[in-house]
Design a protein around this motif. Sequence first.
Motif, PDB file in Angstrom:
ATOM      1  N   GLU A 115     -35.737 -47.388  36.597  1.00 34.93           N
ATOM      2  CA  GLU A 115     -34.648 -46.421  36.383  1.00 34.93           C
ATOM      3  C   GLU A 115     -34.234 -46.427  34.905  1.00 34.93           C
ATOM      4  O   GLU A 115     -34.039 -45.376  34.301  1.00 34.93           O
ATOM      5  CB  GLU A 115     -33.476 -46.811  37.301  1.00 34.93           C
ATOM      6  CG  GLU A 115     -32.261 -45.909  37.244  1.00 34.93           C
ATOM      7  CD  GLU A 115     -32.512 -44.495  37.803  1.00 34.93           C
ATOM      8  OE1 GLU A 115     -31.579 -43.689  37.766  1.00 34.93           O
ATOM      9  OE2 GLU A 115     -33.636 -44.181  38.260  1.00 34.93           O
ATOM     10  N   ALA A 116     -34.107 -47.642  34.331  1.00 33.80           N
ATOM     11  CA  ALA A 116     -33.726 -47.766  32.911  1.00 33.80           C
ATOM     12  C   ALA A 116     -34.744 -47.051  32.026  1.00 33.80           C
ATOM     13  O   ALA A 116     -34.382 -46.347  31.072  1.00 33.80           O
ATOM     14  CB  ALA A 116     -33.610 -49.239  32.527  1.00 33.80           C
ATOM     15  N   ILE A 117     -36.040 -47.233  32.327  1.00 34.66           N
ATOM     16  CA  ILE A 117     -37.108 -46.592  31.537  1.00 34.66           C
ATOM     17  C   ILE A 117     -36.979 -45.062  31.653  1.00 34.66           C
ATOM     18  O   ILE A 117     -37.110 -44.338  30.662  1.00 34.66           O
ATOM     19  CB  ILE A 117     -38.492 -47.076  32.029  1.00 34.66           C
ATOM     20  CG1 ILE A 117     -38.705 -48.544  31.632  1.00 34.66           C
ATOM     21  CG2 ILE A 117     -39.621 -46.203  31.459  1.00 34.66           C
ATOM     22  CD1 ILE A 117     -39.828 -49.255  32.380  1.00 34.66           C
ATOM     23  N   ARG A 118     -36.665 -44.581  32.884  1.00 34.94           N
ATOM     24  CA  ARG A 118     -36.560 -43.132  33.101  1.00 34.94           C
ATOM     25  C   ARG A 118     -35.376 -42.552  32.331  1.00 34.94           C
ATOM     26  O   ARG A 118     -35.451 -41.464  31.765  1.00 34.94           O
ATOM     27  CB  ARG A 118     -36.400 -42.873  34.602  1.00 34.94           C
ATOM     28  CG  ARG A 118     -36.494 -41.403  35.013  1.00 34.94           C
ATOM     29  CD  ARG A 118     -36.312 -41.221  36.518  1.00 34.94           C
ATOM     30  NE  ARG A 118     -34.971 -41.568  36.987  1.00 34.94           N
ATOM     31  CZ  ARG A 118     -33.879 -40.806  36.780  1.00 34.94           C
ATOM     32  NH1 ARG A 118     -33.961 -39.675  36.124  1.00 34.94           N
ATOM     33  NH2 ARG A 118     -32.703 -41.202  37.253  1.00 34.94           N
ATOM     34  N   LEU A 119     -34.268 -43.294  32.280  1.00 34.76           N
ATOM     35  CA  LEU A 119     -33.039 -42.776  31.664  1.00 34.76           C
ATOM     36  C   LEU A 119     -33.041 -42.904  30.142  1.00 34.76           C
ATOM     37  O   LEU A 119     -32.316 -42.185  29.451  1.00 34.76           O
ATOM     38  CB  LEU A 119     -31.820 -43.536  32.221  1.00 34.76           C
ATOM     39  CG  LEU A 119     -31.467 -43.269  33.693  1.00 34.76           C
ATOM     40  CD1 LEU A 119     -30.468 -44.315  34.184  1.00 34.76           C
ATOM     41  CD2 LEU A 119     -30.883 -41.863  33.866  1.00 34.76           C
ATOM     42  N   CYS A 120     -33.824 -43.836  29.616  1.00 33.66           N
ATOM     43  CA  CYS A 120     -33.727 -44.160  28.172  1.00 33.66           C
ATOM     44  C   CYS A 120     -34.259 -43.010  27.309  1.00 33.66           C
ATOM     45  O   CYS A 120     -35.370 -42.526  27.539  1.00 33.66           O
ATOM     46  CB  CYS A 120     -34.507 -45.431  27.883  1.00 33.66           C
ATOM     47  SG  CYS A 120     -34.298 -45.979  26.179  1.00 33.66           S
ATOM     48  N   PRO A 121     -33.486 -42.592  26.291  1.00 35.18           N
ATOM     49  CA  PRO A 121     -33.996 -41.562  25.369  1.00 35.18           C
ATOM     50  C   PRO A 121     -35.279 -42.063  24.703  1.00 35.18           C
ATOM     51  O   PRO A 121     -35.341 -43.208  24.234  1.00 35.18           O
ATOM     52  CB  PRO A 121     -32.870 -41.412  24.336  1.00 35.18           C
ATOM     53  CG  PRO A 121     -31.651 -41.967  25.002  1.00 35.18           C
ATOM     54  CD  PRO A 121     -32.138 -43.030  25.942  1.00 35.18           C
ATOM     55  N   PRO A 122     -36.340 -41.225  24.653  1.00 37.87           N
ATOM     56  CA  PRO A 122     -37.651 -41.693  24.172  1.00 37.87           C
ATOM     57  C   PRO A 122     -37.642 -42.193  22.728  1.00 37.87           C
ATOM     58  O   PRO A 122     -38.490 -42.994  22.356  1.00 37.87           O
ATOM     59  CB  PRO A 122     -38.549 -40.456  24.326  1.00 37.87           C
ATOM     60  CG  PRO A 122     -37.629 -39.303  24.542  1.00 37.87           C
ATOM     61  CD  PRO A 122     -36.351 -39.823  25.123  1.00 37.87           C
ATOM     62  N   GLU A 123     -36.649 -41.734  21.918  1.00 41.83           N
ATOM     63  CA  GLU A 123     -36.658 -42.195  20.509  1.00 41.83           C
ATOM     64  C   GLU A 123     -36.102 -43.612  20.356  1.00 41.83           C
ATOM     65  O   GLU A 123     -36.202 -44.216  19.293  1.00 41.83           O
ATOM     66  CB  GLU A 123     -35.896 -41.200  19.611  1.00 41.83           C
ATOM     67  CG  GLU A 123     -34.391 -41.143  19.800  1.00 41.83           C
ATOM     68  CD  GLU A 123     -33.977 -40.230  20.986  1.00 41.83           C
ATOM     69  OE1 GLU A 123     -32.769 -40.024  21.161  1.00 41.83           O
ATOM     70  OE2 GLU A 123     -34.875 -39.719  21.710  1.00 41.83           O
ATOM     71  N   LYS A 124     -35.502 -44.151  21.430  1.00 41.77           N
ATOM     72  CA  LYS A 124     -34.917 -45.508  21.343  1.00 41.77           C
ATOM     73  C   LYS A 124     -36.007 -46.559  21.609  1.00 41.77           C
ATOM     74  O   LYS A 124     -36.036 -47.221  22.660  1.00 41.77           O
ATOM     75  CB  LYS A 124     -33.772 -45.650  22.364  1.00 41.77           C
ATOM     76  CG  LYS A 124     -32.583 -44.743  22.087  1.00 41.77           C
ATOM     77  CD  LYS A 124     -31.860 -45.194  20.829  1.00 41.77           C
ATOM     78  CE  LYS A 124     -30.601 -44.363  20.579  1.00 41.77           C
ATOM     79  NZ  LYS A 124     -30.004 -44.689  19.270  1.00 41.77           N
ATOM     80  N   ASN A 125     -36.907 -46.701  20.638  1.00 43.30           N
ATOM     81  CA  ASN A 125     -38.106 -47.536  20.827  1.00 43.30           C
ATOM     82  C   ASN A 125     -37.814 -48.964  21.261  1.00 43.30           C
ATOM     83  O   ASN A 125     -38.428 -49.487  22.189  1.00 43.30           O
ATOM     84  CB  ASN A 125     -38.909 -47.622  19.518  1.00 43.30           C
ATOM     85  CG  ASN A 125     -39.630 -46.339  19.231  1.00 43.30           C
ATOM     86  OD1 ASN A 125     -39.419 -45.349  19.931  1.00 43.30           O
ATOM     87  ND2 ASN A 125     -40.472 -46.336  18.215  1.00 43.30           N
ATOM     88  N   LEU A 126     -36.878 -49.597  20.557  1.00 47.10           N
ATOM     89  CA  LEU A 126     -36.679 -51.020  20.829  1.00 47.10           C
ATOM     90  C   LEU A 126     -36.059 -51.243  22.203  1.00 47.10           C
ATOM     91  O   LEU A 126     -36.438 -52.178  22.919  1.00 47.10           O
ATOM     92  CB  LEU A 126     -35.833 -51.667  19.727  1.00 47.10           C
ATOM     93  CG  LEU A 126     -36.499 -51.689  18.344  1.00 47.10           C
ATOM     94  CD1 LEU A 126     -35.598 -52.352  17.318  1.00 47.10           C
ATOM     95  CD2 LEU A 126     -37.839 -52.407  18.388  1.00 47.10           C
TER      96      LEU A 126
END
Length: 584
Positions: A115-126
């Motif tokens: 769920e965290a991976i799905r919600l995370c904005p793609p530019e937030k690499n770290l």
Amino acid sequence: VMAASKPVEAPGGGGTAGLSRWQLALVLGAPVLLGAGAIYLWGRRAARRGKGASERKTPEGRASPGPGGEGGSGQPDGPGHEEMSPLGRAQAAKNKGNKYFKAGKYELAIQCYTEAIRLCPPEKNLDLSTFYQNRAAAYEQLQKWTEVAQDCTKAVELNPKYVKALFRRAKAHEKLDNKKECLEDVTAVCILEAFQNQQSMLLADKVLKLLGKEKAKEKYKNREPLMPSPQFIKSYFSSFTDDIISQPLLKGEKSDEDKDKEGEASEVKENSGYLRAKQYMEEENYDKIISESTKEIEAKGKYMAEALLLRATFYLLIGNASAAKPDLDQVISMEDANVKLRANALIKRGSMFMQQQQPMLSTQDFNMAADIDPQNADVYHHRGQLKILLDQIEEAVEDFDECIRLRPNSALAQAQKCFALYRQAYTGSNALTVQAAMKGFEDVIKKFPKCAEGYALYAQALTDQQQFGKADEMYDKCIDLEPDNATTYVHKGLLQLQWKQDLDKGLELISKAIEIDNKCDFAYETMGTIEVQRGNLDKAIEMFNKAINLAKSEMEMAHLYSLCDAAYAQTEVAKKYGLKPPTL
């Protein structure tokens, strides 16, 4: 084959300080991964950390796995905000996952991290890389190794120097039996952690050993037998004095020749493959010895036992232990053969077992040799060397004493006894006994000024004691006595590195060793390790490959493959991550 100048390496990384592996690692100030002796040569220059960096089983709580501390993701919005940002919601899902993880509910933790991976904005690499790494940690608990590797790969793509993800992926590759990929990841981890973490070092060592063994097994089976240099062969035979087959032709064998050069003797020689083989020995025409001995054996001639032992010895010298063993077995079982032949065969089979890392069988053979021929000084001399390798120093000293009692003029046994006493004192860190051992060396070289081995072993002890100038003088004495002993030039070359950090002089001496004996695997191996230290990895790999082709046993070959693979993994890591560790 246990040659006096370079004993075989002990199983499990024991061994004398005279062993090339240890020397090299000590000389180059690098960590030795004991066991395979695989040496990562990109130095241990960073100060040791106060505590070992142990593995964390827990997932990451914060969002910043980057090597530089906080990962630049900024603080997520706090719970006071009415509307959480997408990153905030992702962080909340991750935190929930962490709670499930700690409670051992790994399937639920995986759902939260997904769920965290799905919600995370793609530019937030770290942040994203942390979520993948945490999910990999949960998969690891469920032993889903393919998923662990896939998630770690995602984490590393987002954050290329993410040590935790690299190490977790290395462990997954180990479980999946992807040794090459495991080695590459763990090498990157070792370099990023400046060789400080024992766990990653041990995994690197383990996988290098496995790769080395695998490759050596294949290569050794199909290798071309290779006769060592005459200098090596003579040095090998000089470590025996009760060895009938290496003595010059006996008077009885030659007496007719003195009476009538054309007469009976040549007829005897014509009919005896063994006597022809002995003649070839004296002429240093070693390539013909196996075939001539075979003629004697097939004819069931008068010297059959001698011929079997001679053939076995040359099979050992060319590295064909599987052909040597049946010949040795046969001589040992010949109840009516000369006891000296049987004892010599037991010493050689015992040394062969030691090289194959079978110390129990080795010890049995040496003990049997002492039972059947208790007056044979060679038995105690070679068993003493075995005991040093097994770190049984007191027993080694007893054996050398017995050898000296039987043969008071044995310079070699006296020098090796000193070396055993020195090792005991050095490992026990006892300054007084170290001093006494060093004085022992002085006595030996005074009493036996013509024994090169005495100077060589003393030089190694002096090097340990940082008395470099004096060690250098001892190596010069060795070279005066044995100008064609390539190994001495290698040791003197290594000394220049440790003493004066003089790479050019070191390489010049090692090149000289190769000029003297182009079959000196120790010289190529050392050259390779120095080239790794200088950052010339391609050149290092070339040198290791030369040494591999000259290796005298499968065990030695496996060690060399480990060095070669370590160098190769470092070239790959350098290309992939742009990591350039310090060089000399």
